[in-house]
Design a protein around this motif. Sequence first.
Motif, PDB file in Angstrom:
ATOM      1  N   SER A 477       0.783  -1.233   0.000  1.00 48.44           N
ATOM      2  CA  SER A 477       0.000   0.000   0.000  1.00 48.44           C
ATOM      3  C   SER A 477       0.817   1.286   0.000  1.00 48.44           C
ATOM      4  CB  SER A 477      -0.914   0.014   1.238  1.00 48.44           C
ATOM      5  OG  SER A 477      -0.138   0.021   2.439  1.00 48.44           O
ATOM      6  N   ARG A 581      -9.374   9.344  10.376  1.00 47.19           N
ATOM      7  CA  ARG A 581      -9.631   9.930   9.059  1.00 47.19           C
ATOM      8  C   ARG A 581      -8.565  10.950   8.696  1.00 47.19           C
ATOM      9  NH1 ARG A 581     -15.357  11.426   9.170  1.00 47.19           N
ATOM     10  NH2 ARG A 581     -14.668  13.359  10.163  1.00 47.19           N
ATOM     11  N   THR A 584      -5.980   9.157   6.734  1.00 42.93           N
ATOM     12  CA  THR A 584      -6.377   8.623   5.426  1.00 42.93           C
ATOM     13  C   THR A 584      -6.830   9.709   4.460  1.00 42.93           C
ATOM     14  OG1 THR A 584      -8.636   8.217   6.242  1.00 42.93           O
ATOM     15  CG2 THR A 584      -7.034   6.422   6.435  1.00 42.93           C
ATOM     16  N   ARG A 585      -6.899  10.955   4.923  1.00 44.00           N
ATOM     17  CA  ARG A 585      -7.230  12.060   4.019  1.00 44.00           C
ATOM     18  C   ARG A 585      -6.005  12.416   3.192  1.00 44.00           C
ATOM     19  NH1 ARG A 585      -9.532  16.628   7.926  1.00 44.00           N
ATOM     20  NH2 ARG A 585      -8.537  17.874   6.310  1.00 44.00           N
ATOM     21  N   LEU A 608      -6.579   0.583   5.961  1.00 44.76           N
ATOM     22  CA  LEU A 608      -7.637   1.580   6.039  1.00 44.76           C
ATOM     23  C   LEU A 608      -7.807   2.244   4.680  1.00 44.76           C
ATOM     24  CD1 LEU A 608      -6.473   3.274   9.372  1.00 44.76           C
ATOM     25  CD2 LEU A 608      -8.079   1.373   9.091  1.00 44.76           C
ATOM     26  N   ALA A 610      -8.183   4.914   1.945  1.00 49.37           N
ATOM     27  CA  ALA A 610      -7.865   6.340   1.870  1.00 49.37           C
ATOM     28  C   ALA A 610      -8.795   7.017   0.880  1.00 49.37           C
ATOM     29  CB  ALA A 610      -6.408   6.539   1.457  1.00 49.37           C
ATOM     30  N   THR A 611      -8.836   8.350   0.927  1.00 47.00           N
ATOM     31  CA  THR A 611      -9.792   9.101   0.114  1.00 47.00           C
ATOM     32  C   THR A 611      -9.512   9.010  -1.370  1.00 47.00           C
ATOM     33  OG1 THR A 611      -8.439  11.069   0.475  1.00 47.00           O
ATOM     34  CG2 THR A 611     -10.305  10.727   1.957  1.00 47.00           C
ATOM     35  N   SER A 615      -4.787   2.882   0.268  1.00 54.58           N
ATOM     36  CA  SER A 615      -5.021   2.448   1.639  1.00 54.58           C
ATOM     37  C   SER A 615      -3.808   2.763   2.497  1.00 54.58           C
ATOM     38  CB  SER A 615      -5.334   0.941   1.686  1.00 54.58           C
ATOM     39  OG  SER A 615      -4.312   0.203   1.054  1.00 54.58           O
ATOM     40  N   VAL A 616      -4.037   2.770   3.821  1.00 55.67           N
ATOM     41  CA  VAL A 616      -2.989   3.035   4.798  1.00 55.67           C
ATOM     42  C   VAL A 616      -2.966   1.873   5.786  1.00 55.67           C
ATOM     43  CG1 VAL A 616      -2.215   4.556   6.660  1.00 55.67           C
ATOM     44  CG2 VAL A 616      -3.227   5.529   4.590  1.00 55.67           C
ATOM     45  N   SER A 618      -2.650  -0.077   9.184  1.00 58.96           N
ATOM     46  CA  SER A 618      -2.848   0.280  10.587  1.00 58.96           C
ATOM     47  C   SER A 618      -2.552  -0.952  11.437  1.00 58.96           C
ATOM     48  CB  SER A 618      -4.289   0.739  10.819  1.00 58.96           C
ATOM     49  OG  SER A 618      -4.516   0.991  12.192  1.00 58.96           O
TER      50      SER A 618
END
Length: 897
Positions: A477, A581, A584-585, A608, A610-611, A615-616, A618
């Motif tokens: 990712s 958030r 992930t922004r 997670l 992302a916008t 993804s990020v 975690s």
Amino acid sequence: MTDHTTSAPPVHALLADGTTVCIRPVAAADHEQLRGLYEEMSPENLRLRFFGLSRRSAEMAADRACAAPHRGHRALLAERAGQVIGLAEYDTGGVGTEADMSIAVADGLHHRGVGTLLVEHLVSAARAEGVTSFAADALSENREVLRLFADLGLRVGRRFEGPEVRCTIVLEEDDTYFSAVEERGRAADVLSLRPLLRPQAIAVIGAGRKPGSVGRAILHHLKAGGYTRRMFAVNPAATSLLGVPCHPSVSALPRTPDLAVVAVPAAGVPATAEECGKAGVRALLVVTAGLDADQAQALLAACRTYGMRLVGPNCLGLSNTDPELSLDATFAANHPRPGTAGVAVQSGGVGIALLDGLSRLGIGVSSFASLGDKYDVSGNDMLQWWESDGRTRLALLHLESFGNPRAFSHTARRVARRMPVLTVDAGRTDAGRRAAASHTAAAATRTMTRAALFTQAGITATRSVGELLDAAALLHSQPLPAGPRIAIVTNAGGAGVLAADACAEAGLTVPAPTPHLVDDLLALLPDGAAAGNPVDATAAVTEDQLAQCVDRLMRHGDADAVLVALVPTAVAAATGDDLVRAVTRLSGPRPKPVVAVRLEQALPVELLPATDGSSVPSYAEPQAAARALAHAMRRTEWLARPAGTVPGLDGVDTARARSAVETYLDAHPDGGWLGPRECAALLDCYGIPQLPWAWAETEDDAVLAADRLRGADGRVVMKGHWPGLLHKTAEHAVHLDLRGDSQVRAAFRDLETRFAGLLTGVVLQPLADRGTELFAGVVQDEVFGPLVLFGLGGTATEVLADHAARLAPLTDHDVHDLITAPRCAPLLFGANGARPVDLDGLEQLLLRLSRMAGDLPQLAEADFNPVLATPGGVTVLDARVRLLPRRPHDPYLRRLR
């Protein structure tokens, strides 16, 4: 020149079209088939082969190939299903190192790589026997054979003589030749795997009518998974199973399947494999467990005879999630999610864990193979498949054993340049450590050997399935970090401290921020925030503030990655802020990796969304996040390094070394430790510097030798010797600092008295100058090949265990790693104001040791301890070498397991 003609075993290998042939030495019983090979050729091919037509040509060629084995002659044939389809041979005439070579391929089988494969095996055999070049005559119009020679990757000279051309092929195997062989092998391997991983028709043999059988489970999975091609079941007691047409036997199927899934009892596996082979099946997936030795041998023999690739036995199955195929021939509980990770495992349980983990993370699977007992298809095969399938971006392996680690390493180095290759380092505590006959053998644990393999090949090695998934989530990712500097930001000071400790323990750095960055961060964050590293944003931080802080850290030049450690607070809940958030922004592409740590997270790792659709990762623990970042950082470092080259060495006499080894083994068929004179002569063949020495068997000889060897200070060292003596200091068989004839005589008498009946002589040397005592050695691992070790030497070498290891042949980068890896490395580079030792000389010593191990497969172990390193040079003070009778092994020769 050693004659291996009669002892070379048959091997199986792949042709250019992916089919299997057997390569073996010609035997007298092959005469009729060889004559038939020529008699069945067209007149045109006979003319090109023999430069004319004669009824006697076939008979004479068969006679020559089947003649009694003699020195300098080798004839190899290729056969398929018991039928000879090609022949290659060379003959030196019993003298010299140049051999005449000829080749013949059956009509109808040209352009399939038969001739090239035979020549490759002939080249390997010839080099092992001291042949340096081939000479071959051909008609100038015979473009096929001329192209074969030109495409080998070897240096070829041509001399035209009328309608004929004399080709000279120099057998200097170098990177060009190895690359050509590797590319031919890769292409053939991928084609051979298509029936396994992209079958157009499948038959499940052994699917039962009642629920609960493995075969029925696989049939259900195939159907439920939406397999898009033809599917059959084989069961004589049914006409249909789960809506799939059922037939009484493989031969009764309406079409021959590419892949047969075998789920019959162990006793029936060999006969089933034989039936499949006769029917023309191209691949087997054998899930059956519990085969005994005879059943296993019969299964593999059937696969080799009929050219079938084999996965298993004792495995979970295989999958290919390509929507055009939707193949899931496993009995796992769930279907894998389509994605970009290729997975190969030996343990079915590990396979299920990885399939579920990758599916849960959203990474998904491109193809999966449970290799089981790994009779044939291996991790090396799967790496080559993923390299070329156009879908795989991440390779995950769980291998408990290696069939050909040198081939695996070569493939993995290439594949790892294109995609991350990750593995679980299984079997780290293997108790099967070889007896510690020397310092080298004592140091060379299997863990160290595997670590060397993974490090050199660029493989990310983890210690558990969980850690493997942690690293995969980040590598899938995030971009790679440019270096080890981590910026940490948290909304709870304690979480930041835990993250900082985890980073430091993982080998990462947590640098202090610059004053300018501190000012920027404090301007963004709420009152009470601390802008160190970690950045404590406090529980009062808002979503926007945290997002800006992460963005500022990510774009600052003093950080290579950002770790955000979060804990849930009532403050954020009350304001409606979502701190997750904030991570992930995305306001644009992220140039550095960002990872989150959420201490309340239930799962060990999540991705997670992302916008921007990415993804990020975690993590529930900061240690997991730090380990994943460290793995990514090491991949960055590996990719940044050139591949490295094996430097050429002058002053090496390989022929003399091989002759010395053969002479010793002729006199000692079971092998053993070389005596001082034999050992010194072998090191001299490779230009390895040794301290002057002399051998003495009497007291008077010892005095004379000491007189010759004394340096300016007049001091000498005496070391006792007898066959089998390894650790002289431990046996108190060394006298140091001897001055004058009387001390030499007294030392000799002492050794003679204490070791009466054992002592065969003494070695005398001048007392060496002061310097750094090092250790260098090599062990010829039965599986992995030569492993070179280096580190701190002297009597405490095993106690301190300050060693590094790399697999031979060593490149220039490997040598640099060996010298810099041990804890004693600062001593070599001039610690505390001292002058550095002769680093060039040290590199040369290790390269020459590597070359010696590569040239001499009979070298079981070599132990140089101590090696004295000073600013003025590097010298071996004591050396031991053990030989065993072993055949040469060509790690680059194309052959199946």
